[in-house]
Scaffold this motif. Structure first.
Motif, PDB file in Angstrom:
ATOM      1  N   LYS A 103       7.664  -1.625  -2.211  1.00 48.31           N
ATOM      2  CA  LYS A 103       7.836  -1.084  -0.859  1.00 48.31           C
ATOM      3  C   LYS A 103       8.487   0.298  -0.972  1.00 48.31           C
ATOM      4  O   LYS A 103       9.544   0.448  -1.590  1.00 48.31           O
ATOM      5  CB  LYS A 103       8.737  -2.011  -0.040  1.00 48.31           C
ATOM      6  CG  LYS A 103       9.270  -1.424   1.267  1.00 48.31           C
ATOM      7  CD  LYS A 103      10.291  -2.385   1.879  1.00 48.31           C
ATOM      8  CE  LYS A 103      11.188  -1.707   2.890  1.00 48.31           C
ATOM      9  NZ  LYS A 103      10.510  -1.272   4.095  1.00 48.31           N
ATOM     10  N   LYS A 140       3.638  -0.169  -0.997  1.00 50.10           N
ATOM     11  CA  LYS A 140       3.392  -0.573   0.384  1.00 50.10           C
ATOM     12  C   LYS A 140       4.239   0.273   1.308  1.00 50.10           C
ATOM     13  O   LYS A 140       5.399   0.546   1.030  1.00 50.10           O
ATOM     14  CB  LYS A 140       3.728  -2.049   0.586  1.00 50.10           C
ATOM     15  CG  LYS A 140       3.228  -2.574   1.942  1.00 50.10           C
ATOM     16  CD  LYS A 140       4.135  -3.622   2.522  1.00 50.10           C
ATOM     17  CE  LYS A 140       5.392  -3.022   3.075  1.00 50.10           C
ATOM     18  NZ  LYS A 140       6.190  -3.969   3.913  1.00 50.10           N
ATOM     19  N   ARG A 142       5.036   0.905   5.603  1.00 55.38           N
ATOM     20  CA  ARG A 142       4.854   0.286   6.920  1.00 55.38           C
ATOM     21  C   ARG A 142       5.213   1.241   8.043  1.00 55.38           C
ATOM     22  O   ARG A 142       6.215   1.947   7.998  1.00 55.38           O
ATOM     23  CB  ARG A 142       5.734  -0.966   7.025  1.00 55.38           C
ATOM     24  CG  ARG A 142       5.781  -1.608   8.413  1.00 55.38           C
ATOM     25  CD  ARG A 142       6.652  -2.850   8.384  1.00 55.38           C
ATOM     26  NE  ARG A 142       6.840  -3.456   9.707  1.00 55.38           N
ATOM     27  CZ  ARG A 142       7.875  -3.224  10.504  1.00 55.38           C
ATOM     28  NH1 ARG A 142       8.851  -2.386  10.117  1.00 55.38           N
ATOM     29  NH2 ARG A 142       7.973  -3.814  11.684  1.00 55.38           N
ATOM     30  N   GLN A 160      -0.184   7.611   7.190  1.00 52.94           N
ATOM     31  CA  GLN A 160      -0.391   6.589   6.166  1.00 52.94           C
ATOM     32  C   GLN A 160      -1.288   7.118   5.037  1.00 52.94           C
ATOM     33  O   GLN A 160      -0.996   6.912   3.848  1.00 52.94           O
ATOM     34  CB  GLN A 160      -1.015   5.337   6.788  1.00 52.94           C
ATOM     35  CG  GLN A 160      -0.066   4.504   7.627  1.00 52.94           C
ATOM     36  CD  GLN A 160       0.784   3.563   6.791  1.00 52.94           C
ATOM     37  OE1 GLN A 160       0.484   3.292   5.628  1.00 52.94           O
ATOM     38  NE2 GLN A 160       1.849   3.049   7.378  1.00 52.94           N
ATOM     39  N   GLU A 177       0.060   0.136   5.663  1.00 51.02           N
ATOM     40  CA  GLU A 177       0.407  -0.927   6.612  1.00 51.02           C
ATOM     41  C   GLU A 177       0.742  -0.363   7.992  1.00 51.02           C
ATOM     42  O   GLU A 177       1.908  -0.198   8.346  1.00 51.02           O
ATOM     43  CB  GLU A 177       1.591  -1.759   6.105  1.00 51.02           C
ATOM     44  CG  GLU A 177       1.895  -2.945   7.017  1.00 51.02           C
ATOM     45  CD  GLU A 177       3.135  -3.728   6.603  1.00 51.02           C
ATOM     46  OE1 GLU A 177       3.359  -4.809   7.174  1.00 51.02           O
ATOM     47  OE2 GLU A 177       3.884  -3.254   5.724  1.00 51.02           O
ATOM     48  N   GLU A 179       1.136  -1.597  11.206  1.00 46.85           N
ATOM     49  CA  GLU A 179       1.264  -2.905  11.863  1.00 46.85           C
ATOM     50  C   GLU A 179       1.107  -2.782  13.378  1.00 46.85           C
ATOM     51  O   GLU A 179       1.746  -1.932  14.002  1.00 46.85           O
ATOM     52  CB  GLU A 179       2.637  -3.507  11.540  1.00 46.85           C
ATOM     53  CG  GLU A 179       2.922  -4.803  12.282  1.00 46.85           C
ATOM     54  CD  GLU A 179       4.308  -5.361  11.989  1.00 46.85           C
ATOM     55  OE1 GLU A 179       4.735  -6.272  12.728  1.00 46.85           O
ATOM     56  OE2 GLU A 179       4.965  -4.890  11.045  1.00 46.85           O
ATOM     57  N   LYS A 214      -2.914  -3.397   4.801  1.00 41.63           N
ATOM     58  CA  LYS A 214      -2.164  -4.560   5.272  1.00 41.63           C
ATOM     59  C   LYS A 214      -2.116  -4.474   6.789  1.00 41.63           C
ATOM     60  O   LYS A 214      -1.497  -3.559   7.348  1.00 41.63           O
ATOM     61  CB  LYS A 214      -0.762  -4.602   4.674  1.00 41.63           C
ATOM     62  CG  LYS A 214       0.032  -5.838   5.094  1.00 41.63           C
ATOM     63  CD  LYS A 214       1.306  -6.007   4.282  1.00 41.63           C
ATOM     64  CE  LYS A 214       2.082  -7.243   4.739  1.00 41.63           C
ATOM     65  NZ  LYS A 214       3.272  -7.505   3.886  1.00 41.63           N
TER      66      LYS A 214
END
Length: 297
Positions: A103, A140, A142, A160, A177, A179, A214
């Motif tokens: 992460k 990763k 987010r 991203q 990710e 979200e 993701k």
């Protein structure tokens, strides 16, 4: 060059990716759910020691192996610590056959245009170099979508992909990710804007520059099939996003080619007070259920 053995495991593995990457902000809640109250620790250092002990207990369980758990996302502090006397990323791959990810995001900015962009990530190149030296395969990152705002979603996807290209330059594979919050009224509209934006950005990637995604489990089954089938997408994984484990698994099973990358749903039902036999049995049931839902499609 991207590690081809690990890439092959991610592309073809019949399992899911465990998210073991709770950061400082989410760790107290994760510990509470595990049965560790805040009065059990008096400092941030003690808090991180306790969450690392939980993670170590999970990864050394017999069921936590690469035939069902093909990857694991680590918090940076976890990468810098050991499992069973070995550097964590090395242990995961050499002893468990689990591909390690890191992460890299440092939290979220305030909401603007219905989205929360990532905060700047200082010294990212140095972190990526260090992670690669540890044997980490990918990363990763987010950010969060709270409304079906076309400009906001485009900004999130652009950010991203910008960070993803930086990761790719280090011969690592980024998991992007963006979200979508599961409770918003216009979730399906947000998912439509997100899918179309991602597809446009994917078409700008040259051959050999493959990424992962993701995503929140969608409202319509198979909604992300164009992303699953895109030649620049190594794998699409799903976050549980606040759904219960049973609901998340049920939604996941309806989406061909999408596998799980659950955090809270992975540790649901586990407790610090359980003896090893009970802990391993509960974790085994969880891993088997998530794995079955991941390969059902």
């Amino acid at each position: 060059m991207v590690d081809q053995d690990k890439a092959a495991k991610i592309r073809a593995g019949q399992g899911f990716i465990a998210a073991l990457d709770q950061s400082g902000g989410s760790t107290p809640k994760a510990l509470r759910l595990y049965g560790v109250a805040e009065d059990r620790y008096g400092s941030e250092e003690e808090m991180f020691d306790l969450i690392h002990a939980m993670r170590a207990r999970i990864v050394r369980a017999p069921v936590f192996s690469g035939d069902k758990v093909i990857g694991a996302i680590l918090f940076e502090q976890t990468m810098d610590r050991d499992f069973e006397g070995q550097p964590s990323a090395k242990f995961l791959w050499s002893e468990r056959g689990v591909v390690p990810f890191l992460k890299i995001d440092k939290g979220l900015q305030e909401t603007r245009q219905g989205v929360k962009l990532m905060k700047p990530i200082p010294d990212l190149d140095a972190t990526l170099s260090r992670a690669r030296d540890h044997g980490v395969f990918g990363t990763k990152e987010r950010s969060v979508i709270d409304a079906a705002d076309a400009d906001g979603i485009e900004a999130i996807v652009a950010q991203q992909f910008d960070v993803g290209r930086q990761v790719l330059s280090h011969d690592m594979v980024p998991i992007l990710e963006p979200e979508v919050t599961i409770s918003i009224a216009d979730k399906l509209a947000a998912e439509s804007l997100l899918r179309d934006s991602i597809l446009r950005h994917l078409d700008t990637l040259p051959e050999g520059q493959d990424i992962m995604l993701k995503l929140t489990l969608p409202e319509e089954a198979g909604f992300y099939a164009p992303l699953v089938d895109h030649p620049r997408v190594m794998r699409v994984v799903a976050l549980s996003g606040g759904y219960s484990r049973d609901e998340a698994n049920a939604r996941l099973a309806r989406n061909r080619g999408v596998i799980a990358s659950f955090s809270r749903a992975l540790t649901e039902g586990l407790s610090d007070a359980q003896d090893d036999e009970t802990f391993n049995r509960e974790l085994g049931r969880t891993i088997n259920a998530i794995r079955d839902a991941s390969v059902a499609g």
